[in-house]
Structure formats: C-alpha cells, structure tokens
Design a protein around this motif. Structure first.
Motif, PDB file in Angstrom:
ATOM      1  N   THR A  32      43.718   1.059  -0.151  1.00 21.54           N
ATOM      2  CA  THR A  32      43.153   2.347   0.227  1.00 21.54           C
ATOM      3  C   THR A  32      41.995   2.725  -0.693  1.00 21.54           C
ATOM      4  N   ALA A  34      41.938   5.272  -2.570  1.00 18.22           N
ATOM      5  CA  ALA A  34      42.524   5.667  -3.852  1.00 18.22           C
ATOM      6  C   ALA A  34      42.795   4.448  -4.728  1.00 18.22           C
ATOM      7  N   ASP A  35      43.253   3.360  -4.113  1.00 12.28           N
ATOM      8  CA  ASP A  35      43.489   2.126  -4.874  1.00 12.28           C
ATOM      9  C   ASP A  35      42.180   1.617  -5.470  1.00 12.28           C
ATOM     10  N   ALA A  37      39.496   3.336  -6.164  1.00 10.24           N
ATOM     11  CA  ALA A  37      39.055   4.246  -7.225  1.00 10.24           C
ATOM     12  C   ALA A  37      39.796   3.971  -8.528  1.00 10.24           C
ATOM     13  N   ARG A  38      41.101   3.690  -8.438  1.00 12.92           N
ATOM     14  CA  ARG A  38      41.861   3.404  -9.665  1.00 12.92           C
ATOM     15  C   ARG A  38      41.344   2.141 -10.351  1.00 12.92           C
ATOM     16  N   ASP A  41      37.970   3.012 -11.883  1.00 12.35           N
ATOM     17  CA  ASP A  41      38.127   3.885 -13.047  1.00 12.35           C
ATOM     18  C   ASP A  41      38.519   3.058 -14.264  1.00 12.35           C
ATOM     19  N   TRP A  70      33.608   3.497   0.611  1.00 14.65           N
ATOM     20  CA  TRP A  70      34.547   4.472   0.053  1.00 14.65           C
ATOM     21  C   TRP A  70      34.146   4.960  -1.327  1.00 14.65           C
ATOM     22  N   ASP A  71      33.378   4.161  -2.047  1.00 12.41           N
ATOM     23  CA  ASP A  71      33.119   4.450  -3.457  1.00 12.41           C
ATOM     24  C   ASP A  71      31.715   3.950  -3.800  1.00 12.41           C
TER      25      ASP A  71
END
Length: 277
Positions: A32, A34-35, A37-38, A41, A70-71
């Motif tokens: 996802t 969120a995955d 992004a982690r 990060d 997504w990013d």
C-alpha cells in the motif's frame, strides 16, 4: 526471529542526499501507499531520499507504475525480466509499452540476459532484449540492463541494435576490463551491495576505475545486502552502506560519492535536481 532474519540497523545519515537507483519495493513487502511511505521514511533517515522501484514481470510492472504515483520520492522502471521471457508475446509487449510511457516511469528495465538461471531459453531472452532496446529508443528513456553470466552477448546485442542514448548496467558484475568497455561506450554502471563484499576483488577493481559521472548506487532490495550484513534482509536505506563502501574503494570522501550518486541519477533518469546541504 534470528539475527539473520532481522534488518540491519539504519546507519547514520549520509553527509549529502543520495538515490537508490534500483530496488524492488514490492519484494520488500510494500503493498500500500502507507507501506511505501514507511520504507521511504526509513531510507530518508540514512540520507537515501529517492528510489527507483523496478519491475521484473507484468504484475510487478503494474504495481511499480502505480506506486510511483503514491509518493514523490518514488519513481519506477518497467520491463519483463529475461528469466520471464519464455512467453513474451504481443499482449505482454503492448502492456509493457503502455506502462513505460507513464510520466513517473523513468526507465525501461530490467531487461537483458540471464544465463545463470534456466527459466527462459537464450533465444527468447535475446529476442525480448532486442525489443526492449527498441522500446527504450522509441520512448527516449534509459535502458536498465540485467546481465548475469552474459557479458559478451549483452554488449554484442547492444552494438548490433544500436544502444539507446542512456544505458545502465544494473548490479554491475563485471571486472575491470568489462568496466572499461562499458565506460568507453558511455554506459553507466550501477553498483549494488556486492561491491562491498570482501571476496569481490574483480568488482572492486572495476569500481575504482569508473569515471565519477559514470556510476550509480543501488540496493536491488530485498537482495544483496551490503557488508557486514550480507544475507540479511535489504532495504533502500542500506544503499548508504554501499555509498560508504564505494567511497572507501575509490579513496574519495563519502560526501563526494553521495553527491555523484545523486547527480548521476538525476541526469540519467531526468529527475528534478536537489542540491545537497
């Protein structure tokens, strides 16, 4: 969980931001936004501020192209890996071309030849490689090459077909002679964690002679984790370990190598320029 199954520690932040030129975020466990992004990060903590996530089959190509939207720290490369070219027909070619034309897809890759694994016949690999070369020239994007135990044939086919303006040898595995041939042709060599392995003496010599504008650093995560964490799970942040190892091999300041890695990736993949400091 055994130590071998644990991620290496995140190293201190590099003195200048760098880019992981070849990783597989999906194979690192990302599904996802969120995955993703982690993972980015964590990479950012080590100074690896952007990545190119790379596909090896059509499902991965679809995911990589979407994940790049997504990013802002993520870009993509799309192709069909040579070991998956046994059934590479018109439908597959059409989809690869559609994906490669995406705005945030910055390269055609990974494509090339792999004579180590016996998953696709050499003839099918070579035909698909020639098609990807033509695609890279038509869409005017870099060609990202997978070359395993196939140096002579890869170079021969590039010469026969006429290489695109920009060619990147992902996870370069050749010796000093191969590096010189590539440098003379204007090809870019991307060094993975293997360049830090203690027994990779031929690769060490190759890394020393590449011009400062002719190399990139990558992880190929989750594979090829740099020394001293060889065999443990790899992630984009581990590119920082390879930057340090490459600087030591070349006898150059870590900051200079990080700056070169970033500037070269920005040029090769036509990424927005970000100054260090």
């Amino acid at each position: 969980m055994s130590k071998r199954d644990q991620r290496p520690p995140v190293p201190d932040r590099l003195p200048a931001p760098a880019i992981d030129a070849h990783t597989h975020l999906d194979a690192c466990g990302a599904e996802t936004a969120a995955d993703v992004a982690r993972l980015l990060d964590r990479a950012g903590e080590a100074g690896i501020e952007r990545v190119v996530t790379v596909a090896d089959d059509l499902a991965a190509a679809r995911w990589a192209a979407e994940a790049s939207t997504w990013d802002d720290r993520v870009f993509a490369a799309c192709a069909v890996h040579p070991t998956r070219t046994k059934d590479f027909g018109d439908a597959e070619k059409s989809e690869v071309e559609r994906l490669v034309r995406g705005e945030r897809v910055v390269a055609v890759g990974e494509t090339g030849l792999d004579y180590y694994w016996d998953y696709s016949p050499p003839e099918a690999q070579q035909e698909a490689f020639r098609w990807h070369i033509d695609l890279a020239k038509r869409v005017r994007k870099p060609l990202m090459i997978h070359d395993r135990d196939a140096h002579d044939d890869v170079l021969r086919i590039l010469e026969e077909e006429g290489a695109p303006d920009t060619v990147v040898f992902h996870c370069f595995s050749g010796d000093a002679e191969m590096a010189r041939r590539c440098a003379d042709a204007g090809y870019v060599l991307s060094f993975a964690g293997t360049v830090t392995f203690r027994n990779a003496r031929a690769l060490h010599e190759a890394a020393k002679l590449v011009p400062s504008d002719g190399y990139l650093v990558e992880t190929d995560a989750p594979f090829l984790t740099p020394h001293p964490f060889r065999g443990r799970p790899n992630e984009p942040y581990c590119a920082a370990y390879t930057v340090h190892g490459l600087a030591e091999l070349r006898g150059e300041p870590v900051e200079d190598v990080a700056n070169a890695v970033r500037a070269n990736a920005e040029r090769v993949f036509r990424l927005p320029s970000v100054t260090s400091g």
